[in-house]
Scaffold this motif. Sequence first.
Motif: not given
Length: 230
Positions: A166-169, A173-176, A198-200, A222-223
Amino acid sequence: MTLLAGRADLDQSPTFGSGGTEPYAAALRDESAVLYLRNTTAQVAAAAPMDAGRWSAGADATDLDVLTGAAGPVLDIGCGPGRMVRAAMDLGLSAIGVDVSPTAVRIATAAGLTVLNRSVFSPMPLEGGWGTALLLDGNIGIGGDAGALLVRCAELLAEDGALVVEVSQDPDRDHAFQGTLEDAQGRSSGVFPWAEIGIVPLRSRAGEAGLRVDQDWIRDGRWFARLVRR
């Protein structure tokens, strides 16, 4: 840092909702609970609400959709009280869960589910033999390193196995970050590493782990993405 050393660090790092006054453990006993995930490293520490009550409720239609076509055995990573373990079993699949929260494990085992109290980065049964692995409810964030977690999941899967994430909407998004959990009563956990993706960026990280995104879909806001070996 070697992969082995990196895994040891992830295995021993502070975990989601642990420490402090343990709001996560309290929320697991309350199906109406809402928790807030706060990014402690942001200049403005905004808090994102999390519907913690859903974790303790039964699987809903969206959860069941995730298991459509799933092959057993199923491993639910960060399973909480075990709603997806129960859902998989109700569909006739063998399933176990893994969670670092002793409270979650006690609730799940009291309900007759098989749930292990350990980190996904620790040795697991059926290494390389899982038909389906699940990373739902934001659990791609475990350990604060989505790439390392995907590598670990690839190790756990059977050759023809699949990982459902399940990824971010937010697709980009790519954040730690370092986060804490808080509840409406003001209780706060210790600080733990977390990540959101996120998906990308997931597509890129999957490739680095020897996986590829076979499909992705959105249901009820939800993605999800299904990953298989390249």
